[in-house]
Design an enzyme around this catalytic site. Structure first.
Site, PDB file in Angstrom:
ATOM      1  CE  LYS A 177      -3.897  -2.171   2.495  1.00 26.62           C
ATOM      2  NZ  LYS A 177      -4.792  -2.098   3.544  1.00 26.62           N
ATOM      3  CE1 TYR A 187      -9.097  -2.714   0.557  1.00 23.06           C
ATOM      4  CE2 TYR A 187      -8.540  -0.575  -0.343  1.00 23.06           C
ATOM      5  CZ  TYR A 187      -8.265  -1.791   0.480  1.00 23.06           C
ATOM      6  OH  TYR A 187      -6.967  -2.009   0.990  1.00 23.06           O
ATOM      7  CG  ASN A 191      -3.361  -2.599   6.891  1.00 22.90           C
ATOM      8  OD1 ASN A 191      -3.083  -2.126   5.806  1.00 22.90           O
ATOM      9  ND2 ASN A 191      -4.546  -3.401   7.260  1.00 22.90           N
ATOM     10  CG  HIS A 210      -5.053  -6.087  -0.431  1.00 27.01           C
ATOM     11  ND1 HIS A 210      -6.296  -5.916   0.109  1.00 27.01           N
ATOM     12  CD2 HIS A 210      -5.333  -6.970  -1.541  1.00 27.01           C
ATOM     13  CE1 HIS A 210      -7.100  -6.698  -0.461  1.00 27.01           C
ATOM     14  NE2 HIS A 210      -6.632  -7.278  -1.530  1.00 27.01           N
ATOM     15  CD  GLU A 265      -8.761  -8.679  -3.915  1.00 25.33           C
ATOM     16  OE1 GLU A 265      -7.693  -9.280  -3.416  1.00 25.33           O
ATOM     17  OE2 GLU A 265      -9.709  -8.583  -2.959  1.00 25.33           O
TER      18      GLU A 265
HETATM   19  P1  DAT Z   1      -7.741  -6.938   5.516  1.00 25.67           P
HETATM   20  O1  DAT Z   1      -6.851  -5.716   4.803  1.00 25.67           O
HETATM   21  O2  DAT Z   1      -6.938  -7.521   6.166  1.00 25.67           O
HETATM   22  O3  DAT Z   1      -8.317  -7.781   4.529  1.00 25.67           O
HETATM   23  P2  DAT Z   1     -10.361  -5.907   5.709  1.00 25.67           P
HETATM   24  O4  DAT Z   1     -10.716  -6.284   4.425  1.00 25.67           O
HETATM   25  O5  DAT Z   1     -11.395  -6.117   6.685  1.00 25.67           O
HETATM   26  O6  DAT Z   1      -9.078  -6.325   6.211  1.00 25.67           O
HETATM   27  O7  DAT Z   1     -10.339  -4.243   5.590  1.00 25.67           O
HETATM   28  C1  DAT Z   1      -9.636  -3.706   4.331  1.00 25.67           C
HETATM   29  C2  DAT Z   1      -8.835  -2.547   4.745  1.00 25.67           C
HETATM   30  O8  DAT Z   1      -9.601  -1.469   5.453  1.00 25.67           O
HETATM   31  C3  DAT Z   1      -7.829  -2.768   6.141  1.00 25.67           C
HETATM   32  O9  DAT Z   1      -6.497  -3.380   5.422  1.00 25.67           O
HETATM   33  C4  DAT Z   1      -7.593  -1.550   6.845  1.00 25.67           C
HETATM   34  C5  DAT Z   1      -8.905  -0.713   6.587  1.00 25.67           C
HETATM   35  N1  DAT Z   1      -9.748  -0.786   7.857  1.00 25.67           N
HETATM   36  C6  DAT Z   1     -10.264  -1.950   8.075  1.00 25.67           C
HETATM   37  N2  DAT Z   1     -10.793  -1.696   9.281  1.00 25.67           N
HETATM   38  C7  DAT Z   1     -10.577  -0.484   9.438  1.00 25.67           C
HETATM   39  C8  DAT Z   1     -11.093   0.362  10.875  1.00 25.67           C
HETATM   40  N3  DAT Z   1     -11.982  -0.080  11.802  1.00 25.67           N
HETATM   41  N4  DAT Z   1     -10.834   1.695  10.705  1.00 25.67           N
HETATM   42  C9  DAT Z   1     -10.003   2.044   9.415  1.00 25.67           C
HETATM   43  N5  DAT Z   1      -9.653   1.206   8.573  1.00 25.67           N
HETATM   44  C10 DAT Z   1      -9.744   0.087   8.527  1.00 25.67           C
HETATM   45 MG    MG Z   2      -9.932  -7.568   2.973  1.00 21.37          MG
END
Ligand code: DAT
Ligand code: MG
Length: 148
Positions: A9, A49, A112, A115, A126
């Site tokens: 990212k 997303y 984080n 992805h 994707e």
């Molecule tokens: P992952 O990236 O582990 O698959 P996800 O699909 O649930 O996680 O979420 C996508 C991204 O969105 C994640 O990498 C970071 C962001 N995100 C997730 N939960 C969040 C939150 N509570 N506040 C802010 N950003 C968040």
């Molecule tokens: Mg995800």
């Protein structure tokens, strides 16, 4: 062989972690099939997303992922989708185990580092969003006989 979509990212690119991320998957024994540095358009970010459209952080998520270049990749290997998720660590770096990418390099959930697709269905979706057929390179690695 199974394939997954992984992406460093904008925070990871800015922090110079592209090589570190690539190194981990290479050393694990997975095969790089495609890679490119690119800016994500707002439209692509919203498609990528889409499952989070209704979440309160969706706007920030799209803004963040489009704020600078990302390093998009396709990786291949046995069980690569689930194994890559384990190597990434928990979504929130605060919960991610040491030794994982997010556990070693991240602090907050919004930034984080990486992805990774979470299922065969999302991997196919994707990869199709980010890579054309010509951008994926098929090749043999002789070392694979010592991995499989
Ligand atoms: P992952 O990236 O582990 O698959 P996800 O699909 O649930 O996680 O979420 C996508 C991204 O969105 C994640 O990498 C970071 C962001 N995100 C997730 N939960 C969040 C939150 N509570 N506040 C802010 N950003 C968040
Ligand atoms: Mg995800």
């Amino acid at each position: 062989m199974e394939q997954t979509f992984l992406m460093v990212k904008p925070d990871g690119v800015q922090r110079g972690l592209v090589g570190e991320v690539v190194k981990r998957f290479e050393q694990k024994g997975f095969q790089l099939v495609g890679a490119k540095l690119m800016h994500i358009s707002s439209q692509l970010a919203q498609q990528h997303y889409a499952e989070h459209r209704e979440r309160p952080f969706f706007g920030e998520l799209v803004e963040f992922i489009t704020a600078g270049p990302v390093f998009a990749m396709v990786w291949q290997g046995e069980n690569v989708i689930a194994t890559a998720r384990q190597m990434m660590g928990a979504t929130n770096p605060a919960d991610a185990a040491p030794g994982t990418i997010r556990g070693d390099y991240g602090v907050q959930v919004a930034m984080n580092i990486i992805h990774g697709s979470d299922s065969p269905e999302s991997a196919e979706r994707e990869i199709g969003l980010f890579f054309s057929e010509e951008e994926k390179v098929a090749y043999e690695k002789t070392i694979d006989q010592w991995i499989y």
